[in-house]
Design a protein around this motif. Sequence first.
Motif, PDB file in Angstrom:
ATOM      1  N   GLY A 200       0.775  -1.237   0.000  1.00 51.13           N
ATOM      2  CA  GLY A 200       0.000   0.000   0.000  1.00 51.13           C
ATOM      3  C   GLY A 200       0.806   1.286   0.000  1.00 51.13           C
ATOM      4  N   MET A 201       2.082   1.218  -0.322  1.00 54.90           N
ATOM      5  CA  MET A 201       2.938   2.411  -0.391  1.00 54.90           C
ATOM      6  C   MET A 201       3.531   2.497  -1.792  1.00 54.90           C
ATOM      7  SD  MET A 201       2.974   4.017   2.413  1.00 54.90           S
ATOM      8  CE  MET A 201       2.132   3.747   3.931  1.00 54.90           C
ATOM      9  N   ALA A 202       2.676   2.666  -2.763  1.00 51.25           N
ATOM     10  CA  ALA A 202       3.072   2.532  -4.166  1.00 51.25           C
ATOM     11  C   ALA A 202       4.002   3.623  -4.669  1.00 51.25           C
ATOM     12  CB  ALA A 202       1.829   2.488  -5.050  1.00 51.25           C
ATOM     13  N   LEU A 203       3.955   4.806  -4.063  1.00 57.24           N
ATOM     14  CA  LEU A 203       4.725   5.924  -4.617  1.00 57.24           C
ATOM     15  C   LEU A 203       5.903   6.323  -3.734  1.00 57.24           C
ATOM     16  CD1 LEU A 203       1.900   8.245  -5.968  1.00 57.24           C
ATOM     17  CD2 LEU A 203       3.270   6.566  -7.208  1.00 57.24           C
ATOM     18  N   THR A 204       6.951   6.766  -4.398  1.00 62.51           N
ATOM     19  CA  THR A 204       8.136   7.316  -3.740  1.00 62.51           C
ATOM     20  C   THR A 204       8.229   8.793  -4.095  1.00 62.51           C
ATOM     21  OG1 THR A 204       9.333   5.223  -3.834  1.00 62.51           O
ATOM     22  CG2 THR A 204      10.665   7.220  -3.642  1.00 62.51           C
ATOM     23  N   PHE A 205       8.584   9.600  -3.121  1.00 59.41           N
ATOM     24  CA  PHE A 205       8.759  11.039  -3.312  1.00 59.41           C
ATOM     25  C   PHE A 205      10.125  11.425  -2.749  1.00 59.41           C
ATOM     26  CE2 PHE A 205       4.325  10.076  -2.848  1.00 59.41           C
ATOM     27  CZ  PHE A 205       3.701  10.833  -3.812  1.00 59.41           C
ATOM     28  N   PHE A 206      10.782  12.354  -3.411  1.00 59.44           N
ATOM     29  CA  PHE A 206      12.042  12.896  -2.908  1.00 59.44           C
ATOM     30  C   PHE A 206      11.775  14.338  -2.495  1.00 59.44           C
ATOM     31  CE2 PHE A 206      13.285   9.436  -5.662  1.00 59.44           C
ATOM     32  CZ  PHE A 206      14.169   8.757  -4.847  1.00 59.44           C
ATOM     33  N   ALA A 207      11.889  14.599  -1.210  1.00 62.17           N
ATOM     34  CA  ALA A 207      11.616  15.938  -0.679  1.00 62.17           C
ATOM     35  C   ALA A 207      12.935  16.614  -0.340  1.00 62.17           C
ATOM     36  CB  ALA A 207      10.733  15.845   0.561  1.00 62.17           C
TER      37      ALA A 207
END
Length: 154
Positions: free
Chosen positions: A64-71
């Motif tokens: 359920g954590m399909a997306l990765t983001f770089f902040a």
Amino acid sequence: MPLIIDEIDRRILRALQQDGRMQNTELAKAVGLSPSPCLRRVRLLEEAGIIAQYVAVLDQAKVGMALTFFARIWLKAQDEVTINHFATEVRKLPQVVECYLMMGDCDAMLRVVAADIPAYRRFQSELLSRIKGVQNVKTDVPSETIKKSFVLPL
């Protein structure tokens, strides 16, 4: 005195990076040792902290954590108090799976996982941006993962 890693240790480490659940007898056979000396070497590698931990690598999408983001994070100040406070607060956020203090344009770089874009937006506005000392957050969203590895080249 630090442990000196020889070629046999490197073979052990390469094998365990591929399969951390490998039984000692199987590992010993793979690296050309008998089980007892192999187990002794593994224990020494663990005690020296070279093997830091054993983990199960999960499929992000299937949990359920399909997306990765770089902040990219800019802080209001780069003093020790601000940085330490930021680091303490980020460690509390399970969505942040990696955090690096940077020596470039931004002050910190985070790898964040979320179910979808609205979930990330809520995370950023309700948690990340509210950390005292955070001045600005810029987020990059990868369109495709080309390579993702946990294996170090030994």
